[in-house]
Design a protein around this motif. Structure first.
Motif, mmCIF file in Angstrom:
data_model
loop_
_atom_site.group_PDB
_atom_site.id
_atom_site.type_symbol
_atom_site.label_atom_id
_atom_site.label_comp_id
_atom_site.label_asym_id
_atom_site.label_seq_id
_atom_site.Cartn_x
_atom_site.Cartn_y
_atom_site.Cartn_z
ATOM 1 N N PHE A 46 0.810 -1.213 0.000
ATOM 2 C CA PHE A 46 0.000 0.000 0.000
ATOM 3 C C PHE A 46 0.845 1.265 0.000
ATOM 4 N N LEU A 47 2.110 1.162 0.395
ATOM 5 C CA LEU A 47 2.927 2.353 0.589
ATOM 6 C C LEU A 47 3.082 3.187 -0.680
ATOM 7 N N ALA A 48 3.597 2.558 -1.745
ATOM 8 C CA ALA A 48 3.889 3.300 -2.974
ATOM 9 C C ALA A 48 2.625 3.900 -3.570
ATOM 10 N N VAL A 49 1.548 3.104 -3.611
ATOM 11 C CA VAL A 49 0.300 3.579 -4.203
ATOM 12 C C VAL A 49 -0.292 4.718 -3.371
ATOM 13 N N ALA A 50 -0.173 4.623 -2.042
ATOM 14 C CA ALA A 50 -0.710 5.669 -1.174
ATOM 15 C C ALA A 50 -0.025 7.001 -1.443
ATOM 16 N N PHE A 51 1.302 7.001 -1.496
ATOM 17 C CA PHE A 51 2.018 8.249 -1.747
ATOM 18 C C PHE A 51 1.847 8.716 -3.191
ATOM 19 N N ASP A 52 1.664 7.782 -4.127
ATOM 20 C CA ASP A 52 1.354 8.175 -5.514
ATOM 21 C C ASP A 52 0.026 8.915 -5.584
ATOM 22 N N SER A 53 -0.934 8.502 -4.764
ATOM 23 C CA SER A 53 -2.290 9.054 -4.845
ATOM 24 C C SER A 53 -2.315 10.556 -4.587
ATOM 25 N N GLY A 54 -1.376 11.049 -3.761
ATOM 26 C CA GLY A 54 -1.341 12.483 -3.483
ATOM 27 C C GLY A 54 -1.078 13.309 -4.723
ATOM 28 N N GLY A 55 -0.227 12.800 -5.626
ATOM 29 C CA GLY A 55 0.063 13.519 -6.862
ATOM 30 C C GLY A 55 -0.972 13.282 -7.945
ATOM 31 N N VAL A 56 -1.526 12.064 -7.974
ATOM 32 C CA VAL A 56 -2.452 11.683 -9.042
ATOM 33 C C VAL A 56 -3.753 12.474 -8.975
ATOM 34 N N THR A 57 -4.260 12.722 -7.763
ATOM 35 C CA THR A 57 -5.586 13.327 -7.637
ATOM 36 C C THR A 57 -5.577 14.847 -7.771
ATOM 37 N N VAL A 108 16.400 14.648 -10.076
ATOM 38 C CA VAL A 108 16.874 13.876 -8.922
ATOM 39 C C VAL A 108 15.873 12.779 -8.560
ATOM 40 N N SER A 109 14.579 13.111 -8.595
ATOM 41 C CA SER A 109 13.556 12.125 -8.233
ATOM 42 C C SER A 109 13.576 10.932 -9.184
ATOM 43 N N LEU A 110 13.810 11.192 -10.478
ATOM 44 C CA LEU A 110 13.872 10.095 -11.443
ATOM 45 C C LEU A 110 15.114 9.238 -11.222
ATOM 46 N N MET A 131 1.823 13.666 -17.375
ATOM 47 C CA MET A 131 3.038 13.227 -18.057
ATOM 48 C C MET A 131 3.791 12.199 -17.214
ATOM 49 N N THR A 132 3.775 12.390 -15.909
ATOM 50 C CA THR A 132 4.414 11.423 -15.014
ATOM 51 C C THR A 132 3.663 10.102 -15.044
ATOM 52 N N ALA A 133 2.332 10.175 -14.976
ATOM 53 C CA ALA A 133 1.523 8.959 -14.907
ATOM 54 C C ALA A 133 1.526 8.179 -16.217
ATOM 55 N N GLY A 163 5.184 4.431 -7.102
ATOM 56 C CA GLY A 163 5.932 5.283 -6.176
ATOM 57 C C GLY A 163 6.695 6.368 -6.910
ATOM 58 N N ILE A 164 6.797 6.230 -8.237
ATOM 59 C CA ILE A 164 7.529 7.230 -9.016
ATOM 60 C C ILE A 164 6.793 8.575 -8.986
ATOM 61 N N VAL A 165 5.456 8.544 -8.965
ATOM 62 C CA VAL A 165 4.685 9.784 -8.860
ATOM 63 C C VAL A 165 4.984 10.471 -7.529
ATOM 64 N N ALA A 166 5.072 9.659 -6.464
ATOM 65 C CA ALA A 166 5.377 10.200 -5.136
ATOM 66 C C ALA A 166 6.772 10.819 -5.097
ATOM 67 N N MET A 167 7.727 10.192 -5.783
ATOM 68 C CA MET A 167 9.092 10.723 -5.811
ATOM 69 C C MET A 167 9.126 12.058 -6.552
ATOM 70 N N VAL A 168 8.388 12.120 -7.670
ATOM 71 C CA VAL A 168 8.322 13.367 -8.443
ATOM 72 C C VAL A 168 7.650 14.469 -7.631
ATOM 73 N N ALA A 169 6.688 14.098 -6.791
ATOM 74 C CA ALA A 169 5.996 15.087 -5.963
ATOM 75 C C ALA A 169 6.844 15.550 -4.783
ATOM 76 N N MET A 170 7.831 14.736 -4.373
ATOM 77 C CA MET A 170 8.609 15.056 -3.172
ATOM 78 C C MET A 170 9.782 15.999 -3.434
ATOM 79 N N THR A 171 10.577 15.727 -4.447
ATOM 80 C CA THR A 171 11.831 16.479 -4.621
ATOM 81 C C THR A 171 11.639 17.971 -4.904
ATOM 82 N N PRO A 172 10.564 18.409 -5.600
ATOM 83 C CA PRO A 172 10.381 19.863 -5.755
ATOM 84 C C PRO A 172 10.216 20.594 -4.420
ATOM 85 N N LEU A 173 9.714 19.898 -3.396
ATOM 86 C CA LEU A 173 9.565 20.531 -2.085
ATOM 87 C C LEU A 173 10.923 21.008 -1.564
#
Length: 510
Positions: A166-177, A383-385, A435-437, A461-471
């Protein structure tokens, strides 16, 4: 007519600058180390044409309609309505536009152990609740960093308790929605809400909505992880298309167009209906202004249909095939630098990124340059990629990347001006778009499939990584900007504009 011609030319130039580097990278790889079958290459090239035209229409539509609609509705709600009505309307809006977000359907399919409607409703209620929280924060001028700390403590406590699948999909969901449909409207609503305040922090507080709305889906999926268990569910990627001739190519896109026309209509309708209700009962805009907004909505619809058809039908197979082919090479470590190069350029093709950069320049009167912010975003996504490809090659849990990443981002929030923190956490949701998805995720899935890894744990989890590094990247930009100001390297009007957006403590130090 001259106005629209000028705007179309301007948006076309922006779209070409964003998409041409990606086309160049894919073509270079296809003619060197990663040959692509002609059918998939043609799908990609035709998709790229739709992508450029779609971006052109969408960015113009967002400028003409989505942004002014959100600002006018936000200002009217904050000025005229009672607090409980504002909360109710924000909650309903958050729920409705999340349910209609096309990418949420894709997310639901990624969690086979949870019924689709249960997950969709949970995520929608999460976004609705946090949209209310975000609006209350703006109206009452509460600190964003302290709120983020509280929310992410809850997130990471839950992350320790849920099954790994559930971890990767959960953090991906923040960027997807937080997709290109909802981001411009929600962000501009924030500007409208902040406009009712006259204090010097109002501009900084106009950002942060996307940041908080991204937390709702993460919490919702993590909570579902405590109730449902994934068992032996395995995600199976779709087969790559094999086309014999140009007629089949046309038919392949012809099947996609009606599907995305329907999806975008359902996505755009709640926002248009919400605005129409305000127009009838409260706003009473003039016919000329209303006509401009209607034209903008039409452009937004056309743009998103073309854009999503192009990326889903044309880019997804190319991304998956490239990932498989490069991972099959004897020197598969090259996935990391190639992923970083693709990541650097692909974020420029996210449609909502341009909306964010224009809004940042407008709100800060140019004190924060959209161009330098774009470079920071690109470096962060690169960096996230690199980290995401490292996960694909090694199978390291996403938890060991996400946890330190968010700790660093939250720690930075205490040392940079408020506005950089708000923009940074907004940019995470904006950068992780379609584009990420539809290109980066299939790229990671293809590589993971070839290596024999676990797609659900290692590729997602790649969506989550892309959402994290810009922070981190945007806040580092803020720290550099603050340092240069303190040292006197930024002077004149730049310094004055910058002083206007510093926190009280920062001004005292200066």
């Amino acid at each position: 007519m001259d106005f629209y011609q000028t705007k179309f030319a301007e948006k076309l130039e922006e779209a070409l600058k964003a998409v041409l580097p990606i086309i160049g990278i894919v073509l270079l790889l296809s003619f060197t180390i990663a040959p692509i079958p002609p059918s998939i290459l043609l799908l990609f090239l035709f998709g790229a044409v739709l992508l450029v035209i779609g971006m052109m229409f969408f960015t113009l539509g967002a400028e003409l309609a989505m942004t002014p609609m959100g600002e006018k509705v936000g200002t009217k709600m904050a000025h005229s309505l009672k607090l409980w009505i504002v909360c109710l309307l924000c909650f309903l809006l958050g729920v409705i536009i999340t349910i209609s977000e096309p990418d949420l359907q894709v997310l639901a399919e990624q969690v086979p152990s949870v019924p689709n409607m249960v997950l969709i409703l949970a995520v929608a209620f999460g976004v609705g609740f946090f949209l209310v929280v975000a609006m209350m924060r703006m109206l009452f001028s509460r600190s964003l960093p302290s709120l983020l700390i509280l929310c992410y403590i809850i997130v990471f406590v839950l992350a320790f308790l849920v099954p790994k699948d559930f971890l990767a999909v959960a953090f991906d969901s923040g960027g997807v929605t937080t997709g290109p449909m909802t981001v411009p409207f929600i962000m501009s609503m924030g500007v409208g809400f902040a406009a009712v305040r006259s204090d010097k922090h109002a501009e900084a507080d106009s950002f942060g909505l996307v940041a908080l709305c991204s937390i709702g889906p993460i919490l919702a999926v993590l909570l579902l992880g405590l109730l449902y268990h994934p068992g032996d569910a395995v995600y199976t990627p779709a087969a790559l298309p094999i086309l014999q001739d140009s007629v089949e190519l046309g038919q392949y896109f012809a099947v996609g167009f009606p599907e995305y026309m329907k999806e975008i209509m359902f996505s755009l309708f709640p926002i248009a209906a919400f605005f129409a209700a305000f127009q009838i009962f409260s706003l009473k805009l003039k016919k000329k202004t209303l006509l401009k907004i209607i034209i903008g909505i039409a452009y937004t619809y056309i743009g998103l249909v073309l854009f999503l058809t192009g990326v889903n039908v044309g880019f997804m197979p190319a991304g998956n095939h490239l990932g498989q082919t490069i991972a099959a090479l004897p020197y598969r470590w090259i996935l990391i630098p190639i992923g970083m190069i693709i990541g650097y350029f692909i974020v420029k093709a996210e449609p909502a990124v341009y909306v964010l950069m224009e809004q940042v320049e407008e709100i800060t009167s140019g004190a924060i340059s959209g161009q330098t912010m774009g470079v920071s975003l690109s470096l962060g996504v690169a960096v996230s990629l690199g980290l995401a490809m490292t996960r694909v090659l090694t199978g390291i849990s996403i938890f060991w990347f996400i946890l330190p990443g968010y700790v660093i981002a939250i720690c930075l929030s205490f040392f940079v001006p408020k506005i950089f923190t708000a923009i940074a956490f907004d940019s995470g949701g904006v950068a992780s778009g379609p584009m990420t998805a539809t290109f980066l995720l299939p790229f990671a899935m293809g590589a993971c499939q070839e290596i024999g890894g676990d797609i659900v744990r290692d590729a997602f989890g790649i969506v989550a990584m892309v959402a994290m590094t810009p922070l981190i990247a945007i806040q580092i930009q803020g720290a550099v900007y603050k340092f240069r100001t303190e040292k006197g390297e930024i002077t004149g009007t730049e310094s004055v504009s910058y002083l206007d957006i510093l926190a009280d403590d920062d001004i005292i130090e200066l």
